[in-house]
Enzyme design. Structure first.
Site, PDB file in Angstrom:
ATOM      1  N   ASN A   9       1.247   9.348 -14.302  1.00 56.48           N
ATOM      2  CA  ASN A   9       1.977   8.497 -13.356  1.00 56.48           C
ATOM      3  C   ASN A   9       1.569   7.058 -13.651  1.00 56.48           C
ATOM      4  O   ASN A   9       0.478   6.627 -13.281  1.00 56.48           O
ATOM      5  CB  ASN A   9       1.627   8.892 -11.925  1.00 56.48           C
ATOM      6  N   ARG A  38       5.991  10.971 -14.332  1.00 58.91           N
ATOM      7  CA  ARG A  38       6.714  10.535 -13.144  1.00 58.91           C
ATOM      8  C   ARG A  38       7.607   9.359 -13.508  1.00 58.91           C
ATOM      9  O   ARG A  38       7.162   8.383 -14.104  1.00 58.91           O
ATOM     10  CB  ARG A  38       5.734  10.095 -12.050  1.00 58.91           C
ATOM     11  N   HIS A  94      10.257   8.869  -3.414  1.00 63.02           N
ATOM     12  CA  HIS A  94       9.191   9.769  -2.955  1.00 63.02           C
ATOM     13  C   HIS A  94       9.668  11.220  -2.864  1.00 63.02           C
ATOM     14  O   HIS A  94       9.103  12.022  -2.135  1.00 63.02           O
ATOM     15  CB  HIS A  94       8.621   9.339  -1.585  1.00 63.02           C
ATOM     16  N   LEU A 134       3.592   7.997   3.866  1.00 63.04           N
ATOM     17  CA  LEU A 134       3.138   6.663   4.263  1.00 63.04           C
ATOM     18  C   LEU A 134       1.999   6.201   3.362  1.00 63.04           C
ATOM     19  O   LEU A 134       0.946   6.823   3.286  1.00 63.04           O
ATOM     20  CB  LEU A 134       2.653   6.676   5.721  1.00 63.04           C
ATOM     21  N   GLY A 135       2.240   5.092   2.671  1.00 58.49           N
ATOM     22  CA  GLY A 135       1.217   4.480   1.829  1.00 58.49           C
ATOM     23  C   GLY A 135       1.591   3.031   1.629  1.00 58.49           C
ATOM     24  O   GLY A 135       2.241   2.430   2.485  1.00 58.49           O
ATOM     25  N   ASN A 136       1.205   2.449   0.502  1.00 61.39           N
ATOM     26  CA  ASN A 136       1.640   1.081   0.234  1.00 61.39           C
ATOM     27  C   ASN A 136       3.164   1.029   0.112  1.00 61.39           C
ATOM     28  O   ASN A 136       3.794   0.049   0.462  1.00 61.39           O
ATOM     29  CB  ASN A 136       0.982   0.551  -1.039  1.00 61.39           C
ATOM     30  N   ARG A 148       6.061  -4.698   1.276  1.00 61.35           N
ATOM     31  CA  ARG A 148       7.528  -4.748   1.330  1.00 61.35           C
ATOM     32  C   ARG A 148       8.001  -4.840   2.768  1.00 61.35           C
ATOM     33  O   ARG A 148       7.459  -4.182   3.661  1.00 61.35           O
ATOM     34  CB  ARG A 148       8.138  -3.508   0.678  1.00 61.35           C
ATOM     35  N   MET A 190      -4.187  -0.539   5.275  1.00 63.92           N
ATOM     36  CA  MET A 190      -4.248  -0.122   6.677  1.00 63.92           C
ATOM     37  C   MET A 190      -5.684  -0.008   7.184  1.00 63.92           C
ATOM     38  O   MET A 190      -5.973  -0.296   8.350  1.00 63.92           O
ATOM     39  CB  MET A 190      -3.513   1.212   6.857  1.00 63.92           C
ATOM     40  N   ARG A 191      -6.615   0.399   6.325  1.00 66.21           N
ATOM     41  CA  ARG A 191      -8.021   0.521   6.758  1.00 66.21           C
ATOM     42  C   ARG A 191      -8.582  -0.839   7.165  1.00 66.21           C
ATOM     43  O   ARG A 191      -9.259  -0.962   8.186  1.00 66.21           O
ATOM     44  CB  ARG A 191      -8.859   1.127   5.629  1.00 66.21           C
ATOM     45  N   GLY A 194      -0.564   8.328   5.988  1.00 70.16           N
ATOM     46  CA  GLY A 194      -0.190   9.488   6.787  1.00 70.16           C
ATOM     47  C   GLY A 194      -1.277  10.541   6.869  1.00 70.16           C
ATOM     48  O   GLY A 194      -1.434  11.208   7.895  1.00 70.16           O
ATOM     49  N   GLU A 195      -2.069  10.666   5.800  1.00 68.44           N
ATOM     50  CA  GLU A 195      -3.126  11.677   5.754  1.00 68.44           C
ATOM     51  C   GLU A 195      -4.438  11.197   6.364  1.00 68.44           C
ATOM     52  O   GLU A 195      -5.299  12.024   6.690  1.00 68.44           O
ATOM     53  CB  GLU A 195      -3.394  12.090   4.305  1.00 68.44           C
ATOM     54  N   ASN A 196      -4.601   9.882   6.511  1.00 68.78           N
ATOM     55  CA  ASN A 196      -5.925   9.364   6.878  1.00 68.78           C
ATOM     56  C   ASN A 196      -5.976   8.510   8.129  1.00 68.78           C
ATOM     57  O   ASN A 196      -7.071   8.242   8.628  1.00 68.78           O
ATOM     58  CB  ASN A 196      -6.484   8.543   5.706  1.00 68.78           C
ATOM     59  N   GLU A 217       1.641  15.296  -5.534  1.00 71.52           N
ATOM     60  CA  GLU A 217       2.756  15.014  -6.422  1.00 71.52           C
ATOM     61  C   GLU A 217       2.478  15.481  -7.846  1.00 71.52           C
ATOM     62  O   GLU A 217       3.390  15.912  -8.556  1.00 71.52           O
ATOM     63  CB  GLU A 217       3.058  13.515  -6.399  1.00 71.52           C
TER      64      GLU A 217
END
Length: 396
Positions: free
Chosen positions: A10, A89, A178, A207-209, A239, A282-283, A331-333, A383
């Protein structure tokens, strides 16, 4: 027949994420990341199945080809010299690609022609493809497209309300992205819930960057938040997501901005970074919010509200809802993001179990809904595994 080994690559503009996947196994034989490529701080980090800790190699100034030249011997050693194919990818396949495809001159040409629709992604994907094919010319190389999963959208979902020739001649329509992730987690959700993939209905939030939502019916994408490019839809790391389409002419007229400057602003200076004025991570924003940073709190609130709006709107594409899925780095964290988002969806009777929600971080997934309420699931995406499965399907 012995299990086959698939290398998944990727490529980003300055990075290569890779994984060696052995057929029939969920864990990776080897996985890692080459990052900051083209800069003095370039490095390669990897971890094999017997390594207790990741290993790091500094590669000052290395480009994609140089990084691949260093990581491929590690792959060959881990695969014991038995590598069967490389799965790549590719973000945008346009209308042409509805499934994974073997990379031929014709397919490569089509990917290049589609690059204007994903200028931040397809050229970077092609750099990795060209480098890998130069180093392994005799191996099968397979392209797995993010857009392919969304080719099942009905026309009412993918058409824009613009003059017909722009679609027929210029292929201006909604494509979605995605897809590999949404496909993987929706299959996992059905499996976790004891439902058949072919008789289950999900809303998925990757959900990520980069972030997107998807309505999935019976294993097929029926609508999604991203459109012609990955800029449409949700607010993301840098974005903007949806803005008034007339913003371009407004900024050009009032500030004299060029199209290039506006495009750069919407893709690189907006989203969480733009609203907070602090970070796209996000952190970092959650920590700043705890310290009383007002703009960090605002950025998180806007992110969650717009996410909830998108999920609610996508229910129009489903006859029923079997559950909502959170996946991707945020989304996972982020228990906070999940909690704030679900609070906006009270009309759907969603309610979270606070302890279960807090527990689902750092690779831990599972149901987080309160008993008696509709399903809300955290499912770590994979992925790389899905790309490997699609690559194997092409080989077969």
């Amino acid at each position: 027949m012995p299990a086959r080994n698939i290398l998944v690559i990727n490529c980003g503009s300055s990075s290569i994420k890779f994984a060696l996947v052995r057929e029939g196994r969920d864990d990776f034989i080897l996985h890692g990341l080459a990052e900051r490529l083209g800069a003095n701080g370039a490095s390669l980090r990897w971890q094999g199945e017997t390594d207790e800790q990741p290993q790091t190699l500094e590669l000052p100034g290395a480009d994609h080809k140089a990084a691949l030249a260093r990581l491929l011997p590690l792959v060959a050693q881990a695969a014991q010299g038995k590598l069967h194919a490389i799965g790549h990818r590719v973000v945008h396949g346009g209308e042409r690609f509805t499934q994974a495809s073997r990379l031929t001159d014709e397919v490569l040409s089509a990917i290049r022609e589609t690059s204007p629709l994903a200028p931040l992604h397809n050229p970077a994907n092609l750099v990795g493809i060209d480098a890998a094919m130069a180093l392994y010319p005799d191996l099968p190389h397979i392209a797995v497209f993010d857009t392919a999963f969304h080719q099942s959208l009905p026309e009412r979902a993918y058409r824009y309300a613009i003059p017909e020739p722009l679609y027929r001649e210029q292929h201006v329509r909604r494509y979605g992205f995605h897809g590999t992730s949404h496909r993987y987690v929706s299959h996992k959700a059905a499996e976790m819930s004891g439902l058949a993939v072919g008789d289950s209905y999900w809303l998925s939030a990757h959900l990520g960057n980069g972030s997107s939502t998807c309505a999935i019916a019976n294993g097929q994408s029926r609508d999604t938040s991203m459109g012609l490019t990955p800029l449409e839809g949700l607010m993301m790391g840098t974005r903007s997501g949806d803005v008034d389409p007339n913003l371009h002419s407004h900024l050009a007229r009032t500030l004299g901005w060029s199209l290039e400057k506006i495009d750069h602003m919407l893709n690189h200076d907006s989203g969480l970074l733009g609203l907070s004025g602090l970070s796209n991570d996000m952190r970092t924003l959650e920590h700043a919010r705890e310290q009383g940073h007002a703009n960090a709190a605002l950025a998180i609130e806007v992110f969650c509200y717009r996410l909830a709006k998108s999920l609610a709107s996508l229910t129009c594409a489903l006859p029923r809802l079997d559950g909502i899925i959170f996946t991707g780095g945020i989304g996972e964290n982020s228990a906070l993001v999940r909690n704030l988002t679900v609070k906006h969806l009270h009309v759907l009777n969603l309610e979270l179990d606070g302890e279960a929600n807090a527990r689902c971080v750092r690779g831990v997934g599972g149901p987080i809904h309160l008993a008696g309420h509709p399903r809300v699931l955290v499912i770590p995406t994979n992925e790389e595994k899905q790309i490997a499965l699609d690559t194997l399907a092409v080989l077969d």
